[in-house]
Design a protein around this motif. Structure first.
Motif, PDB file in Angstrom:
ATOM      1  N   VAL A  14      -2.915   6.051   6.778  1.00  0.00           N
ATOM      2  CA  VAL A  14      -1.247   5.294   6.105  1.00  0.00           C
ATOM      3  C   VAL A  14      -0.264   5.004   6.860  1.00  0.00           C
TER       4      VAL A  14
ATOM      5  N   TYR B 257      -5.580  -0.269  -4.115  1.00  0.00           N
ATOM      6  CA  TYR B 257      -6.193   0.333  -2.888  1.00  0.00           C
ATOM      7  C   TYR B 257      -7.115  -0.095  -2.051  1.00  0.00           C
TER       8      TYR B 257
ATOM      9  N   LEU C  71       0.974  -1.125  -0.052  1.00  0.00           N
ATOM     10  CA  LEU C  71       0.157   0.304  -0.475  1.00  0.00           C
ATOM     11  C   LEU C  71       1.011   0.976  -0.177  1.00  0.00           C
TER      12      LEU C  71
ATOM     13  N   GLU D 278     -10.796   1.535   4.867  1.00  0.00           N
ATOM     14  CA  GLU D 278     -10.617   2.314   3.027  1.00  0.00           C
ATOM     15  C   GLU D 278     -11.238   4.510   3.422  1.00  0.00           C
TER      16      GLU D 278
ATOM     17  N   SER E 149      -5.675  -1.967   1.433  1.00  0.00           N
ATOM     18  CA  SER E 149      -6.030  -1.539   2.593  1.00  0.00           C
ATOM     19  C   SER E 149      -6.529  -2.855   3.159  1.00  0.00           C
TER      20      SER E 149
END
Length: 215
Positions: A143, A202, A94, A213, A206
């Motif tokens: 993140v 993504y 990611l 998300e 994730s």
């Protein structure tokens, strides 16, 4: 606090973005596909949207558009994320997917241009700006920023992806890296497919990394 203006002048459908900038003096703010503005002097997480990043990167060409066919930064990011995922895991994958996310707001500036800018200013101004935008992006998406080992891995994979893209899509001249190409062939996606691939990567990464998300 929102960057969207509610004054009558800016709410007018006939008011162009350039007029908005002149009206409010927001010359350091970048307009996005969602209609938000990102202040490059003080990038704020609340103005960051993953969909903006995907849309901007999918329509942004690698190598200043010099490839035989258009190759998007979004597709490059997906290629890098897949290799980093295999080497380290979903979180690192990611982080690899987002390694060029700052380009969504700063543009995909070529390495020679960055080097010349640093030479003329006497400081790594581009890297400072990219680092600030990256911090806002990663915070907005929940993140963690990559640690040094992951940064080195992403950099290595990114150079290998560059060598692969150059081999497959650039004129037959020596690439600007000594990295070995990846054992894959780069076939450019349409911008729409690249955007879909970025968003899918993504979501998958994730979820695998247990990070909620934030589209």
């Amino acid at each position: 606090m929102s960057d969207e203006c509610t004054c009558a002048r800016c709410r007018s459908d006939s008011q162009p973005v350039t007029g908005y900038l002149r009206h409010h003096g927001f010359r350091n703010k970048v307009a996005t596909a969602s209609g938000l503005f990102v202040n490059l002097a003080y990038p704020r997480p609340e103005t960051i949207r993953l969909r903006d990043i995907a849309r901007h990167l999918c329509q942004m060409n690698r190598f200043c558009g010099a490839t035989k066919l258009p190759l998007s930064v979004a597709q490059h990011s997906v290629v890098v994320s897949k290799r980093v995922l295999r080497a380290a895991g979903p979180l690192e994958g990611l982080q690899g997917l987002l390694h060029d996310a700052h380009a969504a707001y700063l543009g995909d500036i070529s390495a020679p241009s960055i080097a010349e800018a640093h030479k003329r200013t006497g400081r790594p101004v581009w890297y400072e700006m990219a680092s600030e935008v990256d911090a806002a992006i990663f915070q907005a998406l929940g993140v963690p920023l990559p640690d040094e080992a992951t940064r080195r891995l992403i950099k290595s994979v990114g150079l290998a992806a560059l060598a692969t893209e150059w081999r497959d899509l650039m004129p037959e001249v020596t690439p600007p890296t000594h990295a070995s190409p990846l054992p894959v062939t780069i076939r450019p996606m349409t911008f729409t497919k690249a955007e879909e691939a970025f968003l899918l990567a993504y979501r998958d990464l994730s979820t695998a990394a247990n990070i909620p998300e934030r589209i």
